[in-house]
Design a protein around this motif. Structure first.
Motif, mmCIF file in Angstrom:
data_model
loop_
_atom_site.group_PDB
_atom_site.id
_atom_site.type_symbol
_atom_site.label_atom_id
_atom_site.label_comp_id
_atom_site.label_asym_id
_atom_site.label_seq_id
_atom_site.Cartn_x
_atom_site.Cartn_y
_atom_site.Cartn_z
ATOM 1 N N ARG A 13 0.801 -1.260 0.028
ATOM 2 C CA ARG A 13 -0.025 -0.071 -0.153
ATOM 3 C C ARG A 13 0.870 1.347 -0.151
ATOM 4 O O ARG A 13 0.490 2.135 -0.691
ATOM 5 C CB ARG A 13 -0.860 -0.004 1.137
ATOM 6 C CG ARG A 13 -2.191 -0.975 0.970
ATOM 7 C CD ARG A 13 -3.113 -0.814 2.063
ATOM 8 N NE ARG A 13 -4.029 -1.885 1.889
ATOM 9 C CZ ARG A 13 -5.021 -2.344 2.688
ATOM 10 N NH1 ARG A 13 -4.950 -1.505 3.846
ATOM 11 N NH2 ARG A 13 -5.958 -3.226 2.348
ATOM 12 N N TYR B 211 1.022 4.270 -2.835
ATOM 13 C CA TYR B 211 0.903 5.683 -2.347
ATOM 14 C C TYR B 211 2.298 6.395 -3.079
ATOM 15 O O TYR B 211 1.987 7.510 -3.745
ATOM 16 C CB TYR B 211 0.960 5.595 -0.870
ATOM 17 C CG TYR B 211 1.118 7.042 -0.331
ATOM 18 C CD1 TYR B 211 0.124 8.229 -1.018
ATOM 19 C CD2 TYR B 211 1.865 7.518 0.905
ATOM 20 C CE1 TYR B 211 0.495 9.573 -0.154
ATOM 21 C CE2 TYR B 211 2.092 8.631 1.559
ATOM 22 C CZ TYR B 211 1.393 9.731 0.872
ATOM 23 O OH TYR B 211 1.379 10.908 1.468
ATOM 24 N N GLY C 267 -6.848 13.269 -6.315
ATOM 25 C CA GLY C 267 -7.515 12.514 -5.478
ATOM 26 C C GLY C 267 -7.131 11.033 -5.622
ATOM 27 O O GLY C 267 -7.305 10.382 -4.677
ATOM 28 N N ALA C 268 -6.458 10.497 -6.581
ATOM 29 C CA ALA C 268 -5.966 9.192 -6.664
ATOM 30 C C ALA C 268 -4.841 9.016 -5.376
ATOM 31 O O ALA C 268 -4.675 8.081 -4.739
ATOM 32 C CB ALA C 268 -5.090 8.985 -7.973
ATOM 33 N N GLY D 183 -4.819 10.851 -2.683
ATOM 34 C CA GLY D 183 -5.482 10.749 -1.464
ATOM 35 C C GLY D 183 -6.384 9.208 -1.247
ATOM 36 O O GLY D 183 -6.090 8.918 0.038
ATOM 37 N N LYS D 184 -6.953 8.650 -2.371
ATOM 38 C CA LYS D 184 -7.252 7.351 -1.925
ATOM 39 C C LYS D 184 -6.102 6.445 -1.733
ATOM 40 O O LYS D 184 -6.291 5.367 -1.030
ATOM 41 C CB LYS D 184 -7.702 6.923 -3.556
ATOM 42 C CG LYS D 184 -9.267 7.582 -3.558
ATOM 43 C CD LYS D 184 -9.909 7.010 -4.954
ATOM 44 C CE LYS D 184 -11.120 7.718 -5.273
ATOM 45 N NZ LYS D 184 -11.728 7.459 -6.348
ATOM 46 N N THR D 185 -4.979 6.588 -2.213
ATOM 47 C CA THR D 185 -3.881 5.526 -1.780
ATOM 48 C C THR D 185 -3.499 5.668 -0.295
ATOM 49 O O THR D 185 -3.062 4.866 0.381
ATOM 50 C CB THR D 185 -2.767 5.579 -2.890
ATOM 51 O OG1 THR D 185 -2.040 6.838 -2.896
ATOM 52 C CG2 THR D 185 -3.197 5.041 -4.041
ATOM 53 N N GLY E 201 -5.299 7.023 2.061
ATOM 54 C CA GLY E 201 -6.434 6.790 2.850
ATOM 55 C C GLY E 201 -6.472 4.904 3.111
ATOM 56 O O GLY E 201 -6.976 4.461 4.067
ATOM 57 N N ALA E 202 -6.113 4.232 1.795
ATOM 58 C CA ALA E 202 -5.891 2.856 2.037
ATOM 59 C C ALA E 202 -5.193 2.394 3.069
ATOM 60 O O ALA E 202 -5.438 1.298 3.618
ATOM 61 C CB ALA E 202 -5.375 2.361 0.594
ATOM 62 N N ASP F 129 -7.132 3.098 6.497
ATOM 63 C CA ASP F 129 -8.233 2.214 6.840
ATOM 64 C C ASP F 129 -7.642 1.029 7.757
ATOM 65 O O ASP F 129 -8.418 0.568 8.651
ATOM 66 C CB ASP F 129 -8.731 1.668 5.457
ATOM 67 C CG ASP F 129 -9.582 2.965 4.867
ATOM 68 O OD1 ASP F 129 -9.698 3.811 5.589
ATOM 69 O OD2 ASP F 129 -9.961 2.474 3.648
#
Length: 160
Positions: free
Chosen positions: A110, A114, A138-139, A141-143, A145-146, A149
């Motif tokens: 992960r 990122y 945005g991408a 931010g998603k990585t 956030g992964a 989590d």
């Protein structure tokens, strides 16, 4: 103001990188454990500040070339991130979950996602691609956030 924020961010990220390099993935000594935790917490705060600053520029339609340094700094942090979690570097004031060490391969995968996303962001900033930069932010931010989590305590459970 933006230059000051960027300079502080760069300094924190460089500090975090040097702590990661000195830790080298080995167990943190008891006297350096708090330094490692403090370094990574500072770098996470600065990466959040960088994301906010870059997001504001992207949202306003500003020149993303001005964000090339910030994007490169974020990409450097992303590459250093796994080294900021040497074995044993946890304490009550840390938001790190034990899964970082028990599921290390997934954590590192992960973090690599990122880093790749942040590298692409830096390339788009350098090229001045405003639309691509905004989408890639945005991408990133998603990585980011992964990892949050599965490897970070939720806000409400954090001490202090």
């Amino acid at each position: 103001m933006r230059r000051t924020t960027m300079g502080l961010a760069a300094a924190a990220l460089m500090l975090a990188g040097s702590v990661a390099a000195s830790a080298g993935g080995r167990a943190a000594a008891p006297d350096s454990q708090s330094d490692v935790i403090a370094g990574r917490q500072a770098a996470f705060r600065m990466s959040g500040a960088l994301m906010g600053s870059m997001g504001a520029v992207a949202k306003s339609g500003g020149d993303v070339k001005t964000q090339a340094f910030a994007a490169r700094a974020l990409a450097s942090w992303a590459k250093a991130l796994p080294g900021m979690f040497p074995a044993g570097s946890t304490a009550a004031n840390s938001a790190a979950l034990p899964a970082i060490w028990s599921d290390r391969a997934t954590f590192e995968a992960r973090a690599a996602d990122y880093a790749a996303a942040a590298d692409k962001l830096a390339e788009l900033a350098k090229a001045g691609d405003n639309a691509g930069f905004a989408a890639q932010l945005g991408a990133v931010g998603k990585t980011c956030g992964a990892c949050h989590d599965g490897y970070r305590k939720p806000e409400e459970r954090r001490p202090g």
